[in-house]
Design a protein around this motif. Structure first.
Motif, PDB file in Angstrom:
ATOM      1  N   GLU A  93     -14.377   2.106  -0.351  1.00  0.00           N
ATOM      2  CA  GLU A  93     -13.435   1.482   0.571  1.00  0.00           C
ATOM      3  C   GLU A  93     -12.007   1.980   0.381  1.00  0.00           C
ATOM      4  OE1 GLU A  93     -16.727  -1.669   0.207  1.00  0.00           O
ATOM      5  OE2 GLU A  93     -15.598  -0.432  -1.213  1.00  0.00           O
ATOM      6  N   TYR A  94     -11.560   2.133  -0.866  1.00  0.00           N
ATOM      7  CA  TYR A  94     -10.150   2.474  -1.051  1.00  0.00           C
ATOM      8  C   TYR A  94      -9.851   3.878  -0.562  1.00  0.00           C
ATOM      9  CZ  TYR A  94     -10.206   5.493  -5.282  1.00  0.00           C
ATOM     10  OH  TYR A  94     -10.361   6.518  -6.177  1.00  0.00           O
ATOM     11  N   ALA A  95     -10.790   4.816  -0.720  1.00  0.00           N
ATOM     12  CA  ALA A  95     -10.576   6.172  -0.219  1.00  0.00           C
ATOM     13  C   ALA A  95     -10.521   6.175   1.303  1.00  0.00           C
ATOM     14  CB  ALA A  95     -11.681   7.104  -0.719  1.00  0.00           C
ATOM     15  N   MET A  96     -11.413   5.400   1.934  1.00  0.00           N
ATOM     16  CA  MET A  96     -11.454   5.336   3.390  1.00  0.00           C
ATOM     17  C   MET A  96     -10.176   4.705   3.943  1.00  0.00           C
ATOM     18  SD  MET A  96     -15.477   4.293   4.039  1.00  0.00           S
ATOM     19  CE  MET A  96     -15.228   2.600   3.511  1.00  0.00           C
ATOM     20  N   VAL A  97      -9.776   3.575   3.356  1.00  0.00           N
ATOM     21  CA  VAL A  97      -8.613   2.860   3.870  1.00  0.00           C
ATOM     22  C   VAL A  97      -7.326   3.626   3.577  1.00  0.00           C
ATOM     23  CG1 VAL A  97      -7.283   0.724   3.701  1.00  0.00           C
ATOM     24  CG2 VAL A  97      -9.772   0.635   3.720  1.00  0.00           C
ATOM     25  N   SER A  98      -7.213   4.257   2.403  1.00  0.00           N
ATOM     26  CA  SER A  98      -6.021   5.052   2.082  1.00  0.00           C
ATOM     27  C   SER A  98      -5.819   6.161   3.097  1.00  0.00           C
ATOM     28  CB  SER A  98      -6.147   5.660   0.682  1.00  0.00           C
ATOM     29  OG  SER A  98      -6.088   4.681  -0.316  1.00  0.00           O
ATOM     30  N   THR A  99      -6.894   6.831   3.445  1.00  0.00           N
ATOM     31  CA  THR A  99      -6.812   7.963   4.363  1.00  0.00           C
ATOM     32  C   THR A  99      -6.452   7.516   5.771  1.00  0.00           C
ATOM     33  OG1 THR A  99      -8.492   9.113   3.061  1.00  0.00           O
ATOM     34  CG2 THR A  99      -8.049   9.966   5.251  1.00  0.00           C
ATOM     35  N   MET A 100      -6.995   6.384   6.200  1.00  0.00           N
ATOM     36  CA  MET A 100      -6.809   5.937   7.581  1.00  0.00           C
ATOM     37  C   MET A 100      -5.614   5.017   7.785  1.00  0.00           C
ATOM     38  SD  MET A 100      -9.126   7.496   9.142  1.00  0.00           S
ATOM     39  CE  MET A 100     -10.584   8.432   8.655  1.00  0.00           C
ATOM     40  N   ALA A 101      -5.387   4.113   6.851  1.00  0.00           N
ATOM     41  CA  ALA A 101      -4.389   3.060   7.067  1.00  0.00           C
ATOM     42  C   ALA A 101      -3.192   3.145   6.131  1.00  0.00           C
ATOM     43  CB  ALA A 101      -5.045   1.687   6.930  1.00  0.00           C
ATOM     44  N   GLY A 102      -3.188   4.089   5.222  1.00  0.00           N
ATOM     45  CA  GLY A 102      -2.043   4.236   4.346  1.00  0.00           C
ATOM     46  C   GLY A 102      -2.367   3.982   2.891  1.00  0.00           C
ATOM     47  N   ARG A 103      -1.582   4.582   2.008  1.00  0.00           N
ATOM     48  CA  ARG A 103      -1.856   4.509   0.572  1.00  0.00           C
ATOM     49  C   ARG A 103      -1.713   3.097   0.016  1.00  0.00           C
ATOM     50  NH1 ARG A 103       1.162   9.944  -1.786  1.00  0.00           N
ATOM     51  NH2 ARG A 103      -0.165  11.469  -0.696  1.00  0.00           N
ATOM     52  N   LEU A 104      -0.725   2.345   0.503  1.00  0.00           N
ATOM     53  CA  LEU A 104      -0.553   0.979   0.006  1.00  0.00           C
ATOM     54  C   LEU A 104      -1.762   0.125   0.381  1.00  0.00           C
ATOM     55  CD1 LEU A 104       0.962  -1.335  -1.292  1.00  0.00           C
ATOM     56  CD2 LEU A 104       2.253  -1.626   0.842  1.00  0.00           C
ATOM     57  N   ALA A 105      -2.208   0.233   1.629  1.00  0.00           N
ATOM     58  CA  ALA A 105      -3.390  -0.522   2.055  1.00  0.00           C
ATOM     59  C   ALA A 105      -4.596  -0.120   1.214  1.00  0.00           C
ATOM     60  CB  ALA A 105      -3.667  -0.273   3.540  1.00  0.00           C
ATOM     61  N   GLY A 106      -4.738   1.183   0.945  1.00  0.00           N
ATOM     62  CA  GLY A 106      -5.843   1.648   0.114  1.00  0.00           C
ATOM     63  C   GLY A 106      -5.755   1.122  -1.305  1.00  0.00           C
ATOM     64  N   TRP A 107      -4.551   1.056  -1.850  1.00  0.00           N
ATOM     65  CA  TRP A 107      -4.369   0.524  -3.200  1.00  0.00           C
ATOM     66  C   TRP A 107      -4.752  -0.951  -3.269  1.00  0.00           C
ATOM     67  CZ3 TRP A 107      -4.197   1.288  -8.098  1.00  0.00           C
ATOM     68  CH2 TRP A 107      -3.636   0.351  -8.951  1.00  0.00           C
ATOM     69  N   LEU A 108      -4.365  -1.725  -2.241  1.00  0.00           N
ATOM     70  CA  LEU A 108      -4.711  -3.143  -2.224  1.00  0.00           C
ATOM     71  C   LEU A 108      -6.216  -3.337  -2.090  1.00  0.00           C
ATOM     72  CD1 LEU A 108      -1.816  -4.606  -0.037  1.00  0.00           C
ATOM     73  CD2 LEU A 108      -2.020  -4.554  -2.531  1.00  0.00           C
ATOM     74  N   VAL A 109      -6.880  -2.489  -1.300  1.00  0.00           N
ATOM     75  CA  VAL A 109      -8.338  -2.551  -1.202  1.00  0.00           C
ATOM     76  C   VAL A 109      -8.967  -2.255  -2.554  1.00  0.00           C
ATOM     77  CG1 VAL A 109     -10.353  -1.322  -0.298  1.00  0.00           C
ATOM     78  CG2 VAL A 109      -8.598  -2.113   1.255  1.00  0.00           C
ATOM     79  N   PHE A 110      -8.412  -1.275  -3.268  1.00  0.00           N
ATOM     80  CA  PHE A 110      -8.942  -0.953  -4.594  1.00  0.00           C
ATOM     81  C   PHE A 110      -8.824  -2.157  -5.536  1.00  0.00           C
ATOM     82  CE2 PHE A 110      -7.818   0.354  -8.956  1.00  0.00           C
ATOM     83  CZ  PHE A 110      -9.059   0.822  -9.358  1.00  0.00           C
ATOM     84  N   VAL A 111      -7.690  -2.838  -5.508  1.00  0.00           N
ATOM     85  CA  VAL A 111      -7.490  -4.003  -6.380  1.00  0.00           C
ATOM     86  C   VAL A 111      -8.478  -5.104  -6.023  1.00  0.00           C
ATOM     87  CG1 VAL A 111      -5.868  -5.832  -7.007  1.00  0.00           C
ATOM     88  CG2 VAL A 111      -5.076  -3.469  -6.832  1.00  0.00           C
ATOM     89  N   LEU A 112      -8.672  -5.341  -4.729  1.00  0.00           N
ATOM     90  CA  LEU A 112      -9.631  -6.354  -4.304  1.00  0.00           C
ATOM     91  C   LEU A 112     -11.048  -5.979  -4.731  1.00  0.00           C
ATOM     92  CD1 LEU A 112      -8.316  -7.104  -0.682  1.00  0.00           C
ATOM     93  CD2 LEU A 112      -8.059  -8.548  -2.711  1.00  0.00           C
TER      94      LEU A 112
END
Length: 467
Positions: A93-112
């Motif tokens: 999820e974090y790789a997908m979201v970082s690429t599409m929605a931004g690095r901060l969003a991807g980082w928050l997905v990774f934490v979750l």
């Protein structure tokens, strides 16, 4: 939603990460990936653990509710399939979201996702003792810790070997579900029309009517009954030909797990001696009554193996997330170097230990509050994945070879609305806990990761991602 990754940044990320650890090797196809992913769904343990709660509130409407939930899960599977083929990374999820929605969003997905990976496996592992009870009475915490350590040792092996191990366990799991289905249909007390009769036992012992709103309420549980197909995305870096095999694995897993769960549920509904017994949801007792204690014990042991199987797959999945975060420079360099090490079998052995050993220790902790936090975390993670799916066809991603979902953008928009509503209905305490952790993670991003954006949190794809 700024600071998204673009081709130039991805190239820079690859160059900056030249000293990163070895890549995970592509060693499994659709069959192996499906076996591993099905094992994470654990259809037998779901049948014996989650479904009884639905029987208690929905009675004969349980099968219908699960069927509707499975249809809704197709929308989630579509999002994971498209994003997983666009971004075939062990980061999931974090790789997908970082690429599409931004690095901060991807980082928050990774934490979750990190919250989920540290809590869910030990919670499930602690349930093993209940299903070993017909043979031996064990302490749930000690048994759970033992299962976590066993899963950790298995996670250190080659992924192809783990596909065979989990495949054997999965066969036993399917046999248990098949036994329940056969016995239920063979002892049918009512016809197929009972599956839509919408009856549940009331407090006075008489049958009450299950309303449409009760079915809608039950969908919150039904949606999670077949979830677990997202594991295919975590394994995408080790799947051969990920552009086509990720989607095949995700959708095949959802279809197979739905059948394995839904058919026995229909059989139980038709074979239960009366509505009160069905509402009670004691499947083990019904199996014993339909056959004998030996068969009941066999089924319970198969469920225990299913939980162990799930532990193995979850450790494998979760270690890949931690490995990918180190490869993508999420931490100070000494930490990255440790978590990104691969063992002789090609598995990220330090990351595997870092997930499995604390999981064993968590079996001795009261996880009620943390489990509630996990529910909020999963909902938030799925919400951000749906947002990423909504953005998956902008810019150069529109022309990238990938599996594409039908009915886009309606599918991700619908998911965003539904998941936002579900999130708003969670308990305030769980929202505050998760919000506090997310706030700390945001501070880490602001104070450490973002000022070092050229050398930290460089989400990149493996060189052969276009395979």
């Amino acid at each position: 939603m700024t600071d998204t990754l673009r081709p130039a940044e991805t190239a820079a990320a690859a160059a900056a990460a030249a000293d990163s650890p070895q890549k995970l090797k592509r060693s499994i196809g659709v069959v192996g990936g499906t076996l591993l992913t099905l094992s994470c769904v654990t259809p037998a343990s779901t049948l014996f653990v989650v479904v009884p709660d639905l029987f208690g509130s929905l009675g004969t409407a349980t099968a219908l509710t699960i069927a509707i939930g499975s249809l809704l899960c197709i929308a989630v599977a579509f999002c994971y399939s498209e994003l997983g083929t666009l971004i075939p990374s062990a980061g999931g999820e974090y790789a997908m979201v970082s690429t599409m929605a931004g690095r901060l969003a991807g980082w928050l997905v990774f934490v979750l996702s990190l919250l989920v990976v540290m809590i869910v496996p030990p919670v499930i592992a602690m349930g093993t003792a209940d299903y070993l009870a017909p043979i031996v009475h064990l302490d749930p915490a000690m048994t759970g810790a033992g299962v976590m350590l066993l899963a950790t040792l298995a996670g250190l092996l080659d992924l192809r070997a783990n596909a065979w191990i989990t495949g054997i366990f999965l066969v036993l799991e399917v046999i248990a579900a098949a036994v329940v289905a056969f016995l239920g249909f063979a002892h049918g007390e009512r016809g197929a029309d009972s599956l839509v009769s919408m009856q549940v036992a009331g407090a006075d012992g008489h049958a009450d009517t299950v309303t449409a709103m009760m079915v809608v309420s039950g969908l919150a549980i039904a949606l999670f009954i077949t979830q677990g197909f997202s594991t295919a995305v975590y394994l995408s870096e080790e799947l051969e030909h990920p552009r086509r095999n990720v989607a095949r694995t995700v959708l095949a897993t959802l279809a197979i797990s739905t059948v394995i769960i839904l058919v026995p549920v229909a059989a139980i509904t038709m074979g239960a001696p009366d509505i009160a017994a069905l509402t009670g949801g004691d499947i083990s007792t019904m199996v014993t009554d339909w056959s004998n204690s030996a068969v009941g014990t066999f089924v319970s042991l198969c469920v225990a193996l299913a939980i162990i199987n799930a532990g193995i797959v979850m450790v494998i999945q979760n270690s890949r997330v931690l490995f990918a975060s180190a490869r993508d420079k999420a931490w100070p360099e000494p930490v990255n170097n440790v978590f990104s090490r691969l063992g002789r079998f090609g598995s990220p052995w330090v990351a595997t230990l870092a997930v499995g050993v604390p999981g064993a220790l968590l079996c001795f902790v009261n996880l009620d509050t943390l489990y509630g936090v996990t529910g909020v975390s999963v909902t938030g993670m799925y919400l951000l994945v749906a947002v990423a799916a909504l953005l998956s066809r902008r810019g150069h991603h529109k022309h990238t070879p990938a599996w594409r979902m039908p009915l886009w953008p309606a599918v991700p928009v619908l998911l965003i609305v539904v998941l936002a509503y579900v999130l708003s209905q969670q308990e305030t305490g769980y929202l505050l806990w998760t919000g506090g952790i997310t706030a700390v993670a945001t501070l880490y991003w602001v104070l450490y990761l973002r000022p070092r954006k050229d050398t930290r949190w460089l989400v990149s794809l493996p060189e052969d991602a276009q395979a």
